[in-house]
Design a protein around this motif. Sequence first.
Motif, PDB file in Angstrom:
ATOM      1  N   PHE A 161       0.800  -1.223   0.000  1.00  0.00           N
ATOM      2  CA  PHE A 161       0.000   0.000   0.000  1.00  0.00           C
ATOM      3  C   PHE A 161       0.834   1.274   0.000  1.00  0.00           C
ATOM      4  CE2 PHE A 161      -2.965  -3.225   1.362  1.00  0.00           C
ATOM      5  CZ  PHE A 161      -4.127  -2.891   0.677  1.00  0.00           C
ATOM      6  N   CYS A 162       1.793   1.372  -0.892  1.00  0.00           N
ATOM      7  CA  CYS A 162       2.483   2.654  -1.076  1.00  0.00           C
ATOM      8  C   CYS A 162       1.390   3.691  -1.342  1.00  0.00           C
ATOM      9  CB  CYS A 162       3.436   2.589  -2.262  1.00  0.00           C
ATOM     10  SG  CYS A 162       4.660   1.295  -2.065  1.00  0.00           S
ATOM     11  N   SER A 163       1.573   4.905  -0.799  1.00  0.00           N
ATOM     12  CA  SER A 163       0.412   5.805  -0.739  1.00  0.00           C
ATOM     13  C   SER A 163      -0.059   6.269  -2.116  1.00  0.00           C
ATOM     14  CB  SER A 163       0.737   7.002   0.158  1.00  0.00           C
ATOM     15  OG  SER A 163       1.816   7.719  -0.394  1.00  0.00           O
ATOM     16  N   TYR A 164       0.777   6.155  -3.143  1.00  0.00           N
ATOM     17  CA  TYR A 164       0.388   6.624  -4.480  1.00  0.00           C
ATOM     18  C   TYR A 164      -0.246   5.529  -5.331  1.00  0.00           C
ATOM     19  CZ  TYR A 164       4.823   4.291  -5.166  1.00  0.00           C
ATOM     20  OH  TYR A 164       5.828   3.362  -5.134  1.00  0.00           O
ATOM     21  N   CYS A 165      -0.220   4.282  -4.858  1.00  0.00           N
ATOM     22  CA  CYS A 165      -0.351   3.165  -5.797  1.00  0.00           C
ATOM     23  C   CYS A 165      -1.699   2.445  -5.731  1.00  0.00           C
ATOM     24  CB  CYS A 165       0.759   2.163  -5.524  1.00  0.00           C
ATOM     25  SG  CYS A 165       0.788   0.821  -6.708  1.00  0.00           S
ATOM     26  N   ILE A 166      -2.193   2.119  -6.892  1.00  0.00           N
ATOM     27  CA  ILE A 166      -3.497   1.464  -6.985  1.00  0.00           C
ATOM     28  C   ILE A 166      -3.395  -0.062  -7.014  1.00  0.00           C
ATOM     29  CG2 ILE A 166      -3.636   1.433  -9.533  1.00  0.00           C
ATOM     30  CD1 ILE A 166      -6.624   2.419  -8.969  1.00  0.00           C
ATOM     31  N   VAL A 167      -2.179  -0.563  -7.227  1.00  0.00           N
ATOM     32  CA  VAL A 167      -2.018  -2.006  -7.461  1.00  0.00           C
ATOM     33  C   VAL A 167      -2.651  -2.884  -6.369  1.00  0.00           C
ATOM     34  CG1 VAL A 167      -0.323  -3.876  -7.737  1.00  0.00           C
ATOM     35  CG2 VAL A 167      -0.092  -1.774  -9.059  1.00  0.00           C
ATOM     36  N   PRO A 168      -2.440  -2.585  -5.059  1.00  0.00           N
ATOM     37  CA  PRO A 168      -3.062  -3.446  -4.044  1.00  0.00           C
ATOM     38  C   PRO A 168      -4.591  -3.475  -4.153  1.00  0.00           C
ATOM     39  CG  PRO A 168      -1.424  -2.003  -3.057  1.00  0.00           C
ATOM     40  CD  PRO A 168      -1.618  -1.522  -4.463  1.00  0.00           C
ATOM     41  N   TYR A 169      -5.172  -2.400  -4.690  1.00  0.00           N
ATOM     42  CA  TYR A 169      -6.635  -2.349  -4.804  1.00  0.00           C
ATOM     43  C   TYR A 169      -7.139  -3.098  -6.033  1.00  0.00           C
ATOM     44  CZ  TYR A 169      -5.839   1.370  -1.449  1.00  0.00           C
ATOM     45  OH  TYR A 169      -5.432   2.080  -0.355  1.00  0.00           O
ATOM     46  N   GLN A 266      11.780   5.307  -6.610  1.00  0.00           N
ATOM     47  CA  GLN A 266      10.652   6.269  -6.584  1.00  0.00           C
ATOM     48  C   GLN A 266      11.054   7.691  -6.232  1.00  0.00           C
ATOM     49  OE1 GLN A 266       8.482   4.813  -8.065  1.00  0.00           O
ATOM     50  NE2 GLN A 266       8.149   2.727  -7.354  1.00  0.00           N
ATOM     51  N   SER A 267      11.943   7.889  -5.240  1.00  0.00           N
ATOM     52  CA  SER A 267      12.365   9.250  -4.888  1.00  0.00           C
ATOM     53  C   SER A 267      13.705   9.184  -4.166  1.00  0.00           C
ATOM     54  CB  SER A 267      11.329   9.904  -3.964  1.00  0.00           C
ATOM     55  OG  SER A 267      11.861  11.099  -3.412  1.00  0.00           O
ATOM     56  N   LEU A 273       9.986   9.674   0.555  1.00  0.00           N
ATOM     57  CA  LEU A 273       9.915   8.207   0.680  1.00  0.00           C
ATOM     58  C   LEU A 273       9.006   7.826   1.843  1.00  0.00           C
ATOM     59  CD1 LEU A 273      13.625   7.133   0.019  1.00  0.00           C
ATOM     60  CD2 LEU A 273      11.641   6.624  -1.414  1.00  0.00           C
ATOM     61  N   LYS A 274       9.118   8.614   2.917  1.00  0.00           N
ATOM     62  CA  LYS A 274       8.290   8.332   4.092  1.00  0.00           C
ATOM     63  C   LYS A 274       6.812   8.543   3.760  1.00  0.00           C
ATOM     64  CE  LYS A 274       8.562   8.473   8.885  1.00  0.00           C
ATOM     65  NZ  LYS A 274       8.525   9.251  10.056  1.00  0.00           N
ATOM     66  N   ARG A 275       6.532   9.675   3.094  1.00  0.00           N
ATOM     67  CA  ARG A 275       5.130   9.950   2.730  1.00  0.00           C
ATOM     68  C   ARG A 275       4.589   8.932   1.729  1.00  0.00           C
ATOM     69  NH1 ARG A 275       3.540  16.175   2.109  1.00  0.00           N
ATOM     70  NH2 ARG A 275       4.694  16.987   3.883  1.00  0.00           N
ATOM     71  N   MET A 276       5.490   8.405   0.925  1.00  0.00           N
ATOM     72  CA  MET A 276       5.072   7.377  -0.042  1.00  0.00           C
ATOM     73  C   MET A 276       4.828   6.034   0.638  1.00  0.00           C
ATOM     74  SD  MET A 276       7.664   7.926  -3.251  1.00  0.00           S
ATOM     75  CE  MET A 276       7.267   9.021  -4.623  1.00  0.00           C
ATOM     76  N   THR A 281      14.984   4.090   3.605  1.00  0.00           N
ATOM     77  CA  THR A 281      15.510   5.441   3.462  1.00  0.00           C
ATOM     78  C   THR A 281      16.446   5.471   2.260  1.00  0.00           C
ATOM     79  OG1 THR A 281      17.416   4.938   4.813  1.00  0.00           O
ATOM     80  CG2 THR A 281      15.476   5.813   5.973  1.00  0.00           C
ATOM     81  N   ARG A 282      16.811   6.678   1.867  1.00  0.00           N
ATOM     82  CA  ARG A 282      17.752   6.838   0.767  1.00  0.00           C
ATOM     83  C   ARG A 282      19.042   6.077   1.071  1.00  0.00           C
ATOM     84  NH1 ARG A 282      19.341  11.688  -2.635  1.00  0.00           N
ATOM     85  NH2 ARG A 282      21.563  11.481  -2.955  1.00  0.00           N
ATOM     86  N   SER A 283      19.494   6.210   2.320  1.00  0.00           N
ATOM     87  CA  SER A 283      20.782   5.585   2.619  1.00  0.00           C
ATOM     88  C   SER A 283      20.662   4.057   2.636  1.00  0.00           C
ATOM     89  CB  SER A 283      21.369   6.193   3.890  1.00  0.00           C
ATOM     90  OG  SER A 283      21.378   5.267   4.909  1.00  0.00           O
ATOM     91  N   GLU A 284      19.530   3.530   3.077  1.00  0.00           N
ATOM     92  CA  GLU A 284      19.341   2.060   3.006  1.00  0.00           C
ATOM     93  C   GLU A 284      19.327   1.597   1.558  1.00  0.00           C
ATOM     94  OE1 GLU A 284      16.839   1.619   7.179  1.00  0.00           O
ATOM     95  OE2 GLU A 284      15.755   1.783   5.291  1.00  0.00           O
ATOM     96  N   TYR A 285      18.665   2.368   0.715  1.00  0.00           N
ATOM     97  CA  TYR A 285      18.629   2.000  -0.711  1.00  0.00           C
ATOM     98  C   TYR A 285      20.054   1.985  -1.274  1.00  0.00           C
ATOM     99  CZ  TYR A 285      17.352   1.948  -5.649  1.00  0.00           C
ATOM    100  OH  TYR A 285      17.255   1.609  -6.991  1.00  0.00           O
TER     101      TYR A 285
END
Length: 442
Positions: A161-169, A266-267, A273-276, A281-285
């Motif tokens: 459920f990334c906040s922008y994404c419709i796929v789970p629905y 994504q960003s 990333l948090k809002r998404m 985090t960027r550093s983990e990526y």
Amino acid sequence: MKGKFFIQTYGCQMNVHDTEYMCAILNKAGYAQAQTLKEADIILLNTCAVRQKAEEKVYSFLGRLKAFKKRHPGLIIGVGGCVAQKEGERILKRIPYIDLVFGTHQFFRVAELIEEVKKNGHRICCIDYTYQLEPPCHVFPLSHKMYGRAYLTIMQGCDNFCSYCIVPYVRGRQISRRSENIINEAKRLLDMGIKEIILLGQNVNSYGQDRLEEISFSELLFKINKLPGLKRLRFITSHPKDISPDVIKAFADLDTLCEHIHLPVQSGSDRILKRMGRKYTRSEYLQKIEALRKACPEISITTDLIVGFPGETKKDFKDTISLLQEVEFDAIFAFRYSDRPPAKAVSFPEKVNEQEKAERLSEVLEIQAPITERKNRVKKGRLLEVLLDSYSKRGQQLCGRTRCNRVVNVEGDESLMGHLVEVIIEEVLPHSLKGKVVKILD
Ligand code: SAH
Ligand code: SF4
Ligand code: F3S
């Protein structure tokens, strides 16, 4: 023969593969595939809802079918896939000449549903989630869209459920197939002479997390790698949070696993990333990228990016640009943020206006172009292994992919199709390479 069908497919590899299943099911039910839309008695759309534009394409295609249906009153038109799942009955209400709407868990039933429409003359909408991922045995063998390479779905749906994404629905909750069935399907593909298997899932590397009795994703990779006859293995799409040390190790250890990973970031901004809701985090990526490159120095890394997510400031956007410069991806797919109700970000404030999004998108592409070019240029003069899997757009050349997922065009006889060949790279174009076959490898 009961009639001819034509399927128009939009969206990701999962949809392309679902269409392969539908073709097989309709063939078995006595229908033949139409070469053109005009000769079809049944027209099906396998649709994508990921961005508004994708959905608009579906409606525009359906619009063009209105006059066609008038001229062919017996024609059956069906809409399947993600837009069908999202809109359901609304499609039947909105478009009177549609006969059938079927969801993302219903495509195995496509032939039955068509029979029902024919027999009863009713319009049907069927979008229940069945969570039945196992293909019915009678559909095999499938005829694959490409020579020598085949898709294999290992899981479907998404729990992120990334906040922008419709796929789970539109694909439902994550559900993994049993590894035993996956391995049997892989064996069947190899018996048919398939050399490259591409494992599919919306979150392919979260495989097994919903089935605790099952082996992990990396164990699955190790098992498939051992199957006799397999030359190449790939998987798509991975979520960065689920790239475990074992998966990274697989890139070092497994000889069939191709040196390419698509890892959507994504960003580049931690705030976004948090809002998404991306859960890294960027550093983990960046740490994961570093580990992947350490395990497999030749690895080619591609990504997806969204620009203009609600609340993305100029500073956030700069973080994305700097990430591109830091990572130097082999290629990127960048998209303007698009509201997808009922995804959460629809209600987020501080929407970025369309012009700003367009400017940010151009800037991202401008930054990336020379990086992609430089990464491709390195391939010039090298001998690369290519699996010739399709014909080039104009049909005069043979087309294939390297292990690092570059598209390569070569001149050659069609008897080479489906073969692994060694190609000397002679020319580097913006989106592909050109070369000459020097050796057949299999
Ligand atoms: N399952 C994959 C991607 C699914 S959708 C993953 O988790 O990475 C493919 C891409 O479409 C995403 O990576 C994202 O970049 C883009 N996308 C998804 N929703 C979007 C939206 N609402 N607006 C713009 N791009 C979107
Ligand atoms: Fe969408 Fe996120 Fe799931 Fe990918 S992980 S399908 S972007 S919700
Ligand atoms: Fe599109 Fe559905 Fe795939 S929304 S990207 S076709 S999962």
